[in-house]
Design an enzyme around this catalytic site. Structure first.
Site, PDB file in Angstrom:
ATOM      1  N   GLU A  49       0.864  -1.172   0.000  1.00 35.35           N
ATOM      2  CA  GLU A  49       0.000   0.000   0.000  1.00 35.35           C
ATOM      3  C   GLU A  49       0.903   1.224   0.000  1.00 35.35           C
ATOM      4  O   GLU A  49       1.680   1.437   0.925  1.00 35.35           O
ATOM      5  CB  GLU A  49      -0.909   0.025   1.232  1.00 35.35           C
ATOM      6  CG  GLU A  49      -2.164  -0.793   1.070  1.00 35.35           C
ATOM      7  CD  GLU A  49      -3.096  -0.657   2.268  1.00 35.35           C
ATOM      8  OE1 GLU A  49      -2.925   0.285   3.074  1.00 35.35           O
ATOM      9  OE2 GLU A  49      -3.988  -1.498   2.412  1.00 35.35           O
ATOM     10  N   ASP A  60      -6.156   9.879   9.150  1.00 30.05           N
ATOM     11  CA  ASP A  60      -4.889   9.360   9.657  1.00 30.05           C
ATOM     12  C   ASP A  60      -4.533   9.942  11.010  1.00 30.05           C
ATOM     13  O   ASP A  60      -4.826  11.109  11.304  1.00 30.05           O
ATOM     14  CB  ASP A  60      -3.773   9.662   8.655  1.00 30.05           C
ATOM     15  CG  ASP A  60      -3.973   8.920   7.350  1.00 30.05           C
ATOM     16  OD1 ASP A  60      -4.182   7.697   7.418  1.00 30.05           O
ATOM     17  OD2 ASP A  60      -3.944   9.549   6.284  1.00 30.05           O
ATOM     18  N   TYR A 175     -11.194  -3.915   2.813  1.00 32.77           N
ATOM     19  CA  TYR A 175     -10.298  -3.519   3.894  1.00 32.77           C
ATOM     20  C   TYR A 175     -11.166  -3.232   5.116  1.00 32.77           C
ATOM     21  O   TYR A 175     -11.900  -2.249   5.138  1.00 32.77           O
ATOM     22  CB  TYR A 175      -9.529  -2.267   3.457  1.00 32.77           C
ATOM     23  CG  TYR A 175      -8.436  -1.788   4.384  1.00 32.77           C
ATOM     24  CD1 TYR A 175      -8.619  -1.695   5.764  1.00 32.77           C
ATOM     25  CD2 TYR A 175      -7.212  -1.382   3.872  1.00 32.77           C
ATOM     26  CE1 TYR A 175      -7.621  -1.246   6.594  1.00 32.77           C
ATOM     27  CE2 TYR A 175      -6.199  -0.901   4.694  1.00 32.77           C
ATOM     28  CZ  TYR A 175      -6.410  -0.835   6.045  1.00 32.77           C
ATOM     29  OH  TYR A 175      -5.418  -0.367   6.870  1.00 32.77           O
TER      30      TYR A 175
END
Length: 263
Positions: A49, A60, A175
Site C-alpha cells: 500500500e 490518519d 479492507y
C-alpha cells in the site's frame, strides 16, 4: 484478473494469509522511501500500500500525518509517487501496488489522465478514503473500467443496512478497519475482529483484510488468523520516522509478515 486477484489466488492455493504493508511515498525522502519500497517484497510483503501524501489527511493519526508532512516537505508529488511504482516495476512485475490516499490530488490531475498514468506505472488498485459509494461515478467505476481494483473500507460502524452499499462496486479485497477512529490509535483485538469479518464474508466472496491497530508480529498472526490477511502501516511508518537504517526497517517488516504467514 489483476495482480491483486492473482496474489490472493496464489496465497489460497498455498494455504497462506496475506501480509499487506503500508508506507508513505517519499517519507523521509524519495531515495530512502524507494529503497524501502523495493525491499518490501523480499521482506515477505504480499501487497504494497503506497500512501499518497496529502495536506489534510483526516483519517490518519499523528504517525501517518507526520509522514505525509515529511514527504511533502521533501518534495513528494503524485507524479513522483507514480515514478516510484515505475521504478519497482523494473525489477518486480508481480507484487501488487495499491495507492492509498485522498481524492483531491487525483481530481487535480484529472481522473482520466490519472487512471491512464496509474495503469502505465503499474498501479493495481486504489483506496480513496474520502469518496463514499454515493460518489462511485467520480472515480470508482472509471477505475474499474480502466482495469484497476477499487478497494473499499468497512468499519465497526458499517451496519448490515449500509454494508451492501459499501460492497457494491468494491473489487480486489475489502479492507476492514478494526477500530473506530484514526490510524495508529488503539490495538486491534482478534476476538472483536473475527465476528465482524464473518459478517462481511457472508455478503461477499472477496478476501477481507484487516488493518489499523496491528503493531507486533503476534498481533499480525492473531488478526490474520481470523481474516484473509493483515495490514500494518503506522508501526512501519514509525520505524521510518525513527530514522532507522533501511535494513532494520525491512527486518521489522519481515517479522510482521512472518507473523501473518504463520496464521
Amino acid at each position: 484478473m489483476t495482480r491483486i486477484d492473482d496474489t490472493f489466488a496464489r496465497l489460497k492455493a498455498e494455504g497462506k494469509k496475506a501480509f499487506v504493508a503500508y508506507v508513505m511515498a517519499g517519507d523521509p525522502d524519495y531515495e530512502t522511501s524507494l529503497e524501502v519500497i523495493k525491499g518490501l517484497p523480499g521482506a515477505g510483503v504480499d501487497i504494497i500500500e503506497l500512501g499518497l501524501p496529502f495536506t489534510d489527511p483526516m483519517a490518519d493519526g499523528p504517525t501517518i500525518q507526520l509522514a505525509g508532512q515529511r514527504a511533502l516537505e521533501a518534495g513528494q508529488t503524485l507524479e513522483k509517487t507514480l515514478q516510484m511504482a515505475r521504478e519497482l516495476r523494473k525489477t518486480d512485475d508481480k507484487t501488487p501496488i495499491v495507492m492509498m490516499g485522498y481524492y483531491n490530488p487525483i481530481y487535480s490531475r484529472g481522473v482520466g489522465r490519472f487512471l491512464t498514468d496509474a495503469r502505465e506505472a503499474g498501479i493495481d488498485g486504489l483506496i480513496v478514503v474520502d469518496l463514499p459509494p454515493e460518489e462511485d461515478k467520480e472515480l470508482c467505476i472509471p477505475a474499474q473500467e480502466a482495469g484497476l481494483n477499487f478497494i473499499r473500507l468497512a468499519t465497526p460502524t458499517t451496519d448490515d443496512a449500509r454494508l451492501p452499499k459499501v460492497l457494491q462496486n468494491t473489487s480486489g479485497f475489502v479492507y476492514y478497519v478494526s477500530i473506530t477512529g484514526i490510524t495508529g490509535a488503539a490495538e486491534a483485538q482478534a476476538g472483536d475482529v473475527g465476528p465482524e469479518v464473518e459478517r462481511i464474508k457472508a455478503q461477499t466472496d472477496l478476501p477481507v483484510i484487516v488493518g489499523f491497530g496491528i503493531k507486533t508480529p503476534e498481533a499480525s498472526e492473531a488478526i490474520a488468523g481470523v481474516a484473509d490477511g493483515a495490514v500494518v502501516g503506522s508501526a512501519i511508518v514509525g520505524e521510518i520516522a525513527a530514522g532507522k537504517p533501511v535494513a532494520e526497517i525491512l527486518a521489522f517488516v519481515k517479522s510482521l509478515a512472518d507473523g501473518a504467514h504463520r496464521a
